[in-house]
Design a protein around this motif. Structure first.
Motif, PDB file in Angstrom:
ATOM      1  N   THR A  92      45.658  47.404  36.525  1.00  0.00           N
ATOM      2  CA  THR A  92      46.793  47.188  37.423  1.00  0.00           C
ATOM      3  C   THR A  92      46.612  45.934  38.266  1.00  0.00           C
ATOM      4  OG1 THR A  92      45.785  48.510  39.196  1.00  0.00           O
ATOM      5  CG2 THR A  92      47.211  49.681  37.611  1.00  0.00           C
ATOM      6  N   CYS A  93      45.424  45.336  38.224  1.00  0.00           N
ATOM      7  CA  CYS A  93      44.978  44.249  39.108  1.00  0.00           C
ATOM      8  C   CYS A  93      44.775  44.809  40.509  1.00  0.00           C
ATOM      9  CB  CYS A  93      45.949  43.070  39.136  1.00  0.00           C
ATOM     10  SG  CYS A  93      45.372  41.730  40.213  1.00  0.00           S
ATOM     11  N   PHE A  94      43.547  44.767  40.963  1.00  0.00           N
ATOM     12  CA  PHE A  94      43.208  45.323  42.273  1.00  0.00           C
ATOM     13  C   PHE A  94      44.012  44.674  43.391  1.00  0.00           C
ATOM     14  CE2 PHE A  94      40.409  45.947  45.997  1.00  0.00           C
ATOM     15  CZ  PHE A  94      40.246  47.318  45.940  1.00  0.00           C
ATOM     16  N   HIS A  95      44.453  43.426  43.178  1.00  0.00           N
ATOM     17  CA  HIS A  95      45.232  42.738  44.201  1.00  0.00           C
ATOM     18  C   HIS A  95      46.686  43.204  44.233  1.00  0.00           C
ATOM     19  CE1 HIS A  95      41.716  40.297  44.501  1.00  0.00           C
ATOM     20  NE2 HIS A  95      41.885  39.736  43.318  1.00  0.00           N
ATOM     21  N   VAL A  96      47.085  43.994  43.251  1.00  0.00           N
ATOM     22  CA  VAL A  96      48.465  44.495  43.206  1.00  0.00           C
ATOM     23  C   VAL A  96      48.494  45.967  43.602  1.00  0.00           C
ATOM     24  CG1 VAL A  96      50.480  44.898  41.733  1.00  0.00           C
ATOM     25  CG2 VAL A  96      49.119  42.804  41.465  1.00  0.00           C
ATOM     26  N   MET A  97      47.882  46.821  42.801  1.00  0.00           N
ATOM     27  CA  MET A  97      47.708  48.224  43.174  1.00  0.00           C
ATOM     28  C   MET A  97      46.253  48.605  42.953  1.00  0.00           C
ATOM     29  SD  MET A  97      49.724  51.739  42.145  1.00  0.00           S
ATOM     30  CE  MET A  97      51.165  51.258  43.124  1.00  0.00           C
ATOM     31  N   MET A  98      45.634  49.086  43.997  1.00  0.00           N
ATOM     32  CA  MET A  98      44.203  49.359  43.986  1.00  0.00           C
ATOM     33  C   MET A  98      43.895  50.637  43.205  1.00  0.00           C
ATOM     34  SD  MET A  98      43.454  48.392  47.976  1.00  0.00           S
ATOM     35  CE  MET A  98      44.896  49.330  48.541  1.00  0.00           C
ATOM     36  N   TYR A  99      42.593  50.842  42.921  1.00  0.00           N
ATOM     37  CA  TYR A  99      42.155  52.025  42.194  1.00  0.00           C
ATOM     38  C   TYR A  99      40.783  52.437  42.717  1.00  0.00           C
ATOM     39  CZ  TYR A  99      40.969  47.809  39.541  1.00  0.00           C
ATOM     40  OH  TYR A  99      40.601  46.533  39.190  1.00  0.00           O
ATOM     41  N   GLU A 100      40.527  53.734  42.674  1.00  0.00           N
ATOM     42  CA  GLU A 100      39.335  54.292  43.304  1.00  0.00           C
ATOM     43  C   GLU A 100      38.024  53.813  42.699  1.00  0.00           C
ATOM     44  OE1 GLU A 100      37.577  58.604  44.835  1.00  0.00           O
ATOM     45  OE2 GLU A 100      39.257  58.532  43.420  1.00  0.00           O
ATOM     46  N   PRO A 101      37.898  53.652  41.371  1.00  0.00           N
ATOM     47  CA  PRO A 101      36.598  53.225  40.834  1.00  0.00           C
ATOM     48  C   PRO A 101      36.072  51.928  41.438  1.00  0.00           C
ATOM     49  CG  PRO A 101      37.984  54.057  39.065  1.00  0.00           C
ATOM     50  CD  PRO A 101      38.854  53.994  40.289  1.00  0.00           C
ATOM     51  N   TYR A 102      36.964  51.023  41.819  1.00  0.00           N
ATOM     52  CA  TYR A 102      36.537  49.776  42.467  1.00  0.00           C
ATOM     53  C   TYR A 102      35.793  50.093  43.760  1.00  0.00           C
ATOM     54  CZ  TYR A 102      37.167  44.834  43.987  1.00  0.00           C
ATOM     55  OH  TYR A 102      36.983  43.530  44.380  1.00  0.00           O
ATOM     56  N   VAL A 103      36.380  50.969  44.561  1.00  0.00           N
ATOM     57  CA  VAL A 103      35.765  51.342  45.838  1.00  0.00           C
ATOM     58  C   VAL A 103      34.471  52.117  45.608  1.00  0.00           C
ATOM     59  CG1 VAL A 103      36.113  52.579  48.011  1.00  0.00           C
ATOM     60  CG2 VAL A 103      38.031  51.351  46.949  1.00  0.00           C
ATOM     61  N   GLN A 104      34.483  53.025  44.641  1.00  0.00           N
ATOM     62  CA  GLN A 104      33.280  53.810  44.339  1.00  0.00           C
ATOM     63  C   GLN A 104      32.117  52.912  43.939  1.00  0.00           C
ATOM     64  OE1 GLN A 104      35.169  56.276  41.328  1.00  0.00           O
ATOM     65  NE2 GLN A 104      34.812  58.102  42.562  1.00  0.00           N
ATOM     66  N   LEU A 105      32.391  51.916  43.090  1.00  0.00           N
ATOM     67  CA  LEU A 105      31.327  51.029  42.637  1.00  0.00           C
ATOM     68  C   LEU A 105      30.841  50.142  43.784  1.00  0.00           C
ATOM     69  CD1 LEU A 105      29.517  49.994  40.403  1.00  0.00           C
ATOM     70  CD2 LEU A 105      31.358  48.444  39.694  1.00  0.00           C
ATOM     71  N   GLY A 318      38.878  36.334  44.960  1.00  0.00           N
ATOM     72  CA  GLY A 318      39.433  37.342  44.080  1.00  0.00           C
ATOM     73  C   GLY A 318      39.713  36.785  42.698  1.00  0.00           C
ATOM     74  N   GLY A 319      40.483  37.534  41.915  1.00  0.00           N
ATOM     75  CA  GLY A 319      40.826  37.119  40.562  1.00  0.00           C
ATOM     76  C   GLY A 319      41.552  38.239  39.854  1.00  0.00           C
ATOM     77  N   THR A 320      42.417  37.883  38.915  1.00  0.00           N
ATOM     78  CA  THR A 320      43.294  38.860  38.271  1.00  0.00           C
ATOM     79  C   THR A 320      42.530  40.009  37.637  1.00  0.00           C
ATOM     80  OG1 THR A 320      44.906  37.123  37.830  1.00  0.00           O
ATOM     81  CG2 THR A 320      45.086  39.143  36.530  1.00  0.00           C
ATOM     82  N   TYR A 321      41.468  39.708  36.906  1.00  0.00           N
ATOM     83  CA  TYR A 321      40.742  40.751  36.185  1.00  0.00           C
ATOM     84  C   TYR A 321      39.480  41.197  36.897  1.00  0.00           C
ATOM     85  CZ  TYR A 321      43.786  39.957  32.178  1.00  0.00           C
ATOM     86  OH  TYR A 321      44.872  39.857  31.348  1.00  0.00           O
ATOM     87  N   GLY A 322      39.185  40.647  38.067  1.00  0.00           N
ATOM     88  CA  GLY A 322      37.944  40.980  38.751  1.00  0.00           C
ATOM     89  C   GLY A 322      37.844  42.462  39.066  1.00  0.00           C
ATOM     90  N   GLY A 323      36.712  43.079  38.676  1.00  0.00           N
ATOM     91  CA  GLY A 323      36.537  44.495  38.930  1.00  0.00           C
ATOM     92  C   GLY A 323      37.524  45.345  38.175  1.00  0.00           C
ATOM     93  N   SER A 324      37.698  45.082  36.884  1.00  0.00           N
ATOM     94  CA  SER A 324      38.648  45.853  36.081  1.00  0.00           C
ATOM     95  C   SER A 324      38.273  47.331  36.108  1.00  0.00           C
ATOM     96  CB  SER A 324      38.654  45.350  34.638  1.00  0.00           C
ATOM     97  OG  SER A 324      37.481  45.783  33.966  1.00  0.00           O
ATOM     98  N   PRO A 325      39.256  48.236  35.989  1.00  0.00           N
ATOM     99  CA  PRO A 325      38.940  49.670  35.980  1.00  0.00           C
ATOM    100  C   PRO A 325      37.911  50.042  34.916  1.00  0.00           C
ATOM    101  CG  PRO A 325      41.297  49.337  36.218  1.00  0.00           C
ATOM    102  CD  PRO A 325      40.707  47.993  35.948  1.00  0.00           C
ATOM    103  N   LEU A 326      38.013  49.441  33.727  1.00  0.00           N
ATOM    104  CA  LEU A 326      37.057  49.752  32.670  1.00  0.00           C
ATOM    105  C   LEU A 326      35.648  49.323  33.052  1.00  0.00           C
ATOM    106  CD1 LEU A 326      39.158  48.727  29.529  1.00  0.00           C
ATOM    107  CD2 LEU A 326      38.757  51.023  30.413  1.00  0.00           C
ATOM    108  N   GLY A 327      35.535  48.123  33.613  1.00  0.00           N
ATOM    109  CA  GLY A 327      34.226  47.656  34.054  1.00  0.00           C
ATOM    110  C   GLY A 327      33.643  48.531  35.151  1.00  0.00           C
ATOM    111  N   CYS A 328      34.484  48.964  36.081  1.00  0.00           N
ATOM    112  CA  CYS A 328      34.000  49.774  37.198  1.00  0.00           C
ATOM    113  C   CYS A 328      33.490  51.136  36.730  1.00  0.00           C
ATOM    114  CB  CYS A 328      35.097  49.945  38.241  1.00  0.00           C
ATOM    115  SG  CYS A 328      35.463  48.444  39.186  1.00  0.00           S
ATOM    116  N   VAL A 329      34.258  51.829  35.868  1.00  0.00           N
ATOM    117  CA  VAL A 329      33.805  53.159  35.434  1.00  0.00           C
ATOM    118  C   VAL A 329      32.564  53.038  34.557  1.00  0.00           C
ATOM    119  CG1 VAL A 329      36.103  54.191  35.655  1.00  0.00           C
ATOM    120  CG2 VAL A 329      35.376  53.269  33.435  1.00  0.00           C
ATOM    121  N   ALA A 330      32.482  51.975  33.744  1.00  0.00           N
ATOM    122  CA  ALA A 330      31.279  51.765  32.941  1.00  0.00           C
ATOM    123  C   ALA A 330      30.071  51.528  33.840  1.00  0.00           C
ATOM    124  CB  ALA A 330      31.480  50.591  31.984  1.00  0.00           C
TER     125      ALA A 330
END
Length: 449
Positions: A92-105, A318-330
């Motif tokens: 979703t891009c963290f800069h647009v709509m955030m997601y929990e795995p980013y914060v968890q990591l 920042g950056g469009t793909y920085g901290g992608s959900p897939l990268g964070c959960v992995a």
């Protein structure tokens, strides 16, 4: 060379095999020459420390995607976490709509990186991006412009990262002009200490040189940061002393300079601790991470003191793909593996077994000039003879070539391109490790005796 009985290496064809040769032809027609490849074949399956190519040949992996696969290829818990995440949302891009795995990591990296101070973390895509952003943050926080890196250091291939990097070919040649306000300092290389100078004298000499450097090259109050690899990776797995690293930290503290630890290759259990800086009892101001953070998913991180990390204003990093959900959960699953399976301790065991074999190689083969390492980050330095220590780049390339064609994927490194380095996944079994070392020893027998 006498054939070595192999349990894990299975070679059905010559390397490259017929299907790989077809793909190589297509690759040469469609991909530029610039992206270099060590093993002349194409993977179709990877598991733990084993790779299987398109012709059905199975290799033992001593390269680990240049240190990216500390948790091994396709760890089941990471694969399962990725499948679950793909079913929910991909990006979703963290800069647009955030997601929990980013914060968890971010919370987890704040917890496990060196130091008990308050920290904050943000994410990017690659080690080079993390390095560039760490420099941006340091400059913003200090209001200073100059940055010091070290001879033989490697920090990436983007413009600023390439400017920080020390080796000209293949990384910098004809790619200039480079970023300004970047300076180089010496880094101890004890195998190549000048005659009559021991390791302690080398450390003191380099640390003293900082004083002249601040007089002749750049004033210390103009320096935003010193960026240091706790073990030089591409530079040849050169390990400094605790005295040297602590001395650099003291100089930084004396002059209000931030210390950035580049843990891109040394992090996540590789050296026998979660982060290599822990060996030196030094807490950096900023830590740069990538490679093995997420078992091969493209993600990188900058973690640092909270007040430093908060210096950029909203939107400045920042950056469009920085901290992608897939990268964070992995990454969250990789860290869980590291903790539950105690993979850093396994890294120490791998290093001990590897260095025992390397000591034997050094005794047997006149061309093995030096052996060194920290944890599972181990290296052989190849020379023409032990007396002159003249680097032998050609023999090193022959060793890599022969190992790859015998089912052992391995890499070289070093300013002189004469270092054989080991970056095997930390999940490698003892049997697989010994089989790979036997292949390497057999190649050395053929080429060095």
């Amino acid at each position: 060379m006498n054939p070595i009985a192999t349990k894990y290496i299975k070679l059905n064809t010559a390397i490259p095999g017929p299907r790989a040769q077809e793909l190589l032809t297509r690759k040469e027609a469609s991909v530029p020459r610039g992206p270099f490849t060590t093993a002349p074949t194409f993977v179709v399956k990877a598991d733990g420390a084993l790779l299987t190519d398109i012709d059905g040949n199975t290799f033992i992996d001593f390269a680990g995607a240049i240190g990216t696969m500390n948790a091994g290829h396709c760890p089941p818990q990471v694969v399962e976490a990725l499948k679950q995440q793909v079913d929910q949302y991909i990006h979703t891009c963290f800069h647009v709509m955030m997601y929990e795995p980013y914060v968890q990591l971010a919370e987890k990296l704040n917890e496990i990186t060196p130091g008990n101070h308050a920290k904050k973390t943000f994410f990017l895509n690659s080690g080079a991006e993390a390095v560039e952003n760490a420099i941006k943050i340091a400059r913003k926080y200090t209001g200073r412009k100059a940055v010091i890196s070290f001879e033989r250091g490697y920090h990436g291939r983007t413009l600023l990262a390439m400017s920080l990097t020390s080796k000209i070919k293949p990384y910098k040649y004809q790619f200039g002009p480079f970023a300004p306000e970047v300076y180089k300092m010496s880094y101890p290389y004890y195998y190549r200490t000048p005659e009559g100078m021991g390791p302690e004298q080398m450390d003191e000499y380099i640390l003293q040189r900082f004083q002249d450097f601040f007089l002749g090259d750049v004033a210390p109050d103009d320096v935003a940061a010193v960026i240091l690899e706790p073990v030089q990776g591409e530079g040849g797995f050169v390990v400094p002393s605790k005295r040297f690293v602590q001395g650099v930290k003291q100089i930084c503290e004396q002059h209000g300079i931030l210390l950035i630890a580049d843990e891109v290759q040394t992090g996540f259990g590789r050296t026998g601790k979660m982060f290599a800086m822990e060996h030196f009892d030094v807490v950096p101001d900023l830590v740069v991470m990538s490679k093995s953070i997420a078992a091969g998913l493209p993600i990188s991180a900058v973690t640092g003191r909270a007040e430093i990390m908060d210096s950029p204003n909203p939107g400045e990093i920042g950056g469009t793909y920085g901290g992608s959900p897939l990268g964070c959960v992995a990454a969250l699953e990789v860290i869980k593996m590291m903790e539950e399976q105690n993979l850093p301790a396994r890294g120490q065991q791998i290093g001990e077994r590897t260095m025992q074999a390397f000591a034997r190689f050094q005794h047997r083969f006149p061309q093995v000039g030096d052996i060194r390492g920290l944890g599972a980050m181990c290296a052989l330095e190849i020379v023409k003879d032990k007396e002159s220590k003249e680097p032998d780049k050609e023999l090193t390339a022959q060793i890599v070539h022969a190992c790859n064609r015998r089912g052992l994927v391995i890499l070289s490194a070093g300013l002189y391109s004469n270092v054989i380095r080991i970056l095997a996944p930390l999940v490698i079994t003892d049997e697989q490790l010994e089989e790979g070392l036997a292949v390497l020893e057999g190649v050395l027998e053929e080429l060095c005796l």
